[in-house]
Write an enzyme that holds these catalytic residues in place. Sequence first.
Site, mmCIF file in Angstrom:
data_model
loop_
_atom_site.group_PDB
_atom_site.id
_atom_site.type_symbol
_atom_site.label_atom_id
_atom_site.label_comp_id
_atom_site.label_asym_id
_atom_site.label_seq_id
_atom_site.Cartn_x
_atom_site.Cartn_y
_atom_site.Cartn_z
ATOM 1 N N GLU A 27 -23.018 9.538 79.863
ATOM 2 C CA GLU A 27 -22.193 8.942 78.813
ATOM 3 C C GLU A 27 -22.168 7.430 79.023
ATOM 4 O OE1 GLU A 27 -18.135 10.294 78.550
ATOM 5 O OE2 GLU A 27 -17.868 9.358 76.610
ATOM 6 N N GLY A 52 -13.891 6.391 86.253
ATOM 7 C CA GLY A 52 -13.074 7.325 87.026
ATOM 8 C C GLY A 52 -13.775 8.640 87.289
ATOM 9 N N ALA A 53 -14.274 9.264 86.234
ATOM 10 C CA ALA A 53 -14.919 10.562 86.371
ATOM 11 C C ALA A 53 -15.596 10.917 85.061
ATOM 12 C CB ALA A 53 -13.897 11.641 86.717
ATOM 13 N N ASN A 88 -19.042 16.199 82.424
ATOM 14 C CA ASN A 88 -20.254 16.979 82.180
ATOM 15 C C ASN A 88 -19.969 18.480 82.210
ATOM 16 O OD1 ASN A 88 -21.659 14.396 82.677
ATOM 17 N ND2 ASN A 88 -21.065 14.828 84.793
ATOM 18 N N HIS A 127 -7.566 15.492 83.328
ATOM 19 C CA HIS A 127 -8.231 14.854 82.190
ATOM 20 C C HIS A 127 -9.637 15.424 81.979
ATOM 21 C CE1 HIS A 127 -9.120 11.368 79.494
ATOM 22 N NE2 HIS A 127 -10.349 11.555 79.950
ATOM 23 N N GLU A 128 -10.406 15.455 83.048
ATOM 24 C CA GLU A 128 -11.793 15.939 82.904
ATOM 25 C C GLU A 128 -11.806 17.425 82.567
ATOM 26 O OE1 GLU A 128 -13.673 13.535 82.609
ATOM 27 O OE2 GLU A 128 -12.421 12.062 83.647
ATOM 28 N N HIS A 175 -11.133 17.978 78.927
ATOM 29 C CA HIS A 175 -12.292 17.641 78.080
ATOM 30 C C HIS A 175 -13.148 18.864 77.757
ATOM 31 C CE1 HIS A 175 -12.455 13.432 77.174
ATOM 32 N NE2 HIS A 175 -12.544 12.990 78.415
#
Length: 851
Positions: free
Chosen positions: A122, A262-263, A266, A298-299, A302
């Site tokens: 990204e 941050g991260a 995927n 957060h990840e 997603h």
Amino acid sequence: MSDFTPRYLADYSESNFSISTVELTFELNEHKTRVINRMQISKKQPSDAPLILDGEHLKLLSVSLNKALLSDDDYQVNDMSLTINVADAEFLLEIVTELNPIENTALEGLFKSGDAYCTQCEAEGFRRISYYLDRPDVMATFTTKVIADKAKFPYLLSNGNKVAAGDLANGQHFVQWHDPFPKPSYLFALVAGDFDVLTDSFRTCSARNVALEIFVDKGNLDKAHHAMASLKHSMAWDEETFGLEYDLDIYMIVAVDFFNMGAMENKGLNVFNSKFVLADEKSATDTDYFNVEAVIAHEYFHNWTGNRVTCRDWFQLSLKEGLTVFRDQQFSADMHSAVVTRIQNVRVLRSMQFAEDAGPMAHPIRPEKVLEMNNFYTLTVYEKGAEVIRMIHTLLGAEKFRKGIDLYFERFDGMAVTCDDFINAMADASAVDLTKFKGWYEQAGTPQLNVEESFDADSNTYQISITQSNGENTALHIPIGIELISVESKKSAAHLLQLTEQKQTWSFQGFARKPVLALLTGFTAPVKSQLSQSDQDLETIMNHADDEFCQWDAGQTLLSTYIKRVMAAPELTLPSNLIDAVRNILHSDASAAFKAEQLTLPSFSELADSIEEVDPIALLDAIDKVKLGLATELEALFLQHYQQNIQQEFANDGKAIGQRALKNICLSYLTTLAPQQSLLAEQYQNATNMTDSLAALNSAAKGNAESFTIMMADFEQKWNSTALVMDKWFSIQASVCDETIYANLAKLIKHPLFTLNNPNRARSLIGAFTMNNPRYFHCSSGRGYQFLIEQIKLLNIINPQVASRMITPLIQFSSLDQKRQKMIKTLLVDLSKQENLSKDLKEKLDAALAG
Ligand code: TRP
Ligand code: ZN
């Protein structure tokens, strides 16, 4: 030579090609990694238009069409793309490229982090791996085979499920992965390395077992437990709150030391900056623990808001980021004190996002023009984007909001969509009209509310008129929570006002006297407000509002009012009501965590935002003076609270964390007084945890305490082999408040552990100097600005993305006094003439120097 042509939202058009499957093979090698990319492609409409694939920094080895090798004149390549004319409606294209991961210091595409290989795609990094339709609305099923030396790289990872593995000749082995969910290229990931693995599992609401694996550098296993617990909490929370269940049988997280952000979410294989995975009580602060949990959440979130439903194009970035930040904020609020979490969100907004909205890179949460996409991973898209989602939540209420989210997934699961699609789903599910609300996606800048109150004693009527101004003439739909506090009974009534016109008036009956207004309960909208209230009214809000956010905010207004008064009249002594207000905070029965927030003075950047052409040194002097004044007046009380909140045993629960916060804010007041500075060495020596050690060091750096050098030498010796802790050491060095800072910065740049190639390290020194040491960054000699510019020139070559983030305080020069504006402009003009200026910096410099 880069291409400096911007792209526009208005120019969006679908590709005429779709890619159904991608089969990738990676033969990993430090200087010469070979990537074989086999794509099944088809035309959506019959057309003669050529296929144009994105590709940058690639060495093209071969192209085959339907298994026949093409010759050079069957296609055209330049430094951005590969163009092929294909007659067939459906075809198989195989492209072989060669990469040089070890030289990849930009950390986009395939690169090395220490001994491991990893990827970051990204926003547009996949084009540094192979030629592709590198745009989020092209979704394909990926199968990835990774080949590498077995001894050095026992773990070979990619998205989805492991489908094959085996040994090969010459000590090599391979693993093949298949991701059943079609995805855009930005969600592709590959990792190869030797790790310690923490494994666990999660039983989903439909009773499926998901394997959880966290990969960390060898020796760090003990530091992965908090991340694992956070992951499981996130998975449970998303099921309970939004009915969202994880969809693969395995979820992997890899922690790496070299990472730009941050991260990254995927699919099935998150890659994290190790800073947001690793934590134990000895090496991580309470804030680190909080942030690890928030970023893990957060990840994870997603997976639905971003991966299952993704963005049609990058202008829609806030579709996934604003929504996912809102979700992680709600999660954090549920896991901890809701009001303290909210206060911290608002501080970020006020101290940084408002400045972005007032600076040359101001953009709507859905930008309309982009030169370098990496420049739009901003506080505006993320934090203001989350505020916009929160306003929808406020307008709809929790229940209809949930209905809207359900409809959004019902309509768009598996698709790449727009912010409008999201709003329409929310409006349709709730029957709330959001037509005017869409303006929030189109307008840059922070709206301002002007509030006028009146009271008619004859009719017992209180009136409030609110005017909005946002630089444009179209009115936004703004939810404004208020409370009216009766001055007699101190009882409070809450209302939600919906401002949809330029100006509106509301009346409230039944008051014998004019009530006190508490505005923006819970901070219902990302706006600035102009409302002059007496100290007495502010004190009423602090003590009697039901909304704790407003209690806190009233205290902050009281403090900032006096800081600004001291700035105008430095001889001013602190009035007794201000001292009483702070004394009352200490005496109140609120939680320690909340008290700590109330005692924290508004930050330099927050205050600077409300002063035009600010003289930073005069503002800093005023802040210091108010702090010293309060410490002098309330020394005994601060000391009492300091001592009361010392804990003998380390604990990690909310109460203990709050007590540490309160104790350490007391310490920061007390040690502005020379005789109390002995507390610093005492606390440092007795500290059982990183929060307390760092608090002592930070106060020592700010107060230039005698004990500082000895403590820092001790700290360095103790931690020199722990990268994340040495980042903290560099940050504290950069915040030393003394003339010697410039000479020390020059030395620190040469420190054996310093390198601009590691973004965490670069930020820990340079970022900390510009953000945490405003007095010397803004020194009237210009030395602070010059230091930053020199580092940016180096970073422009090494890592343009990091360089571009770090230049922020300089391009926001218009908030400063004329003399500093001039100095900075001269430096920026000079920088803009650099050879090999990246697109990232070019876009920002052009914007900054345009006016
Ligand atoms: N999508 C990531 C997030 O918000 C952001 C991100 C991680 C990113 N790494 C990046 C964006 C590199 C641009 C470039 O969680
Ligand atoms: Zn995100």
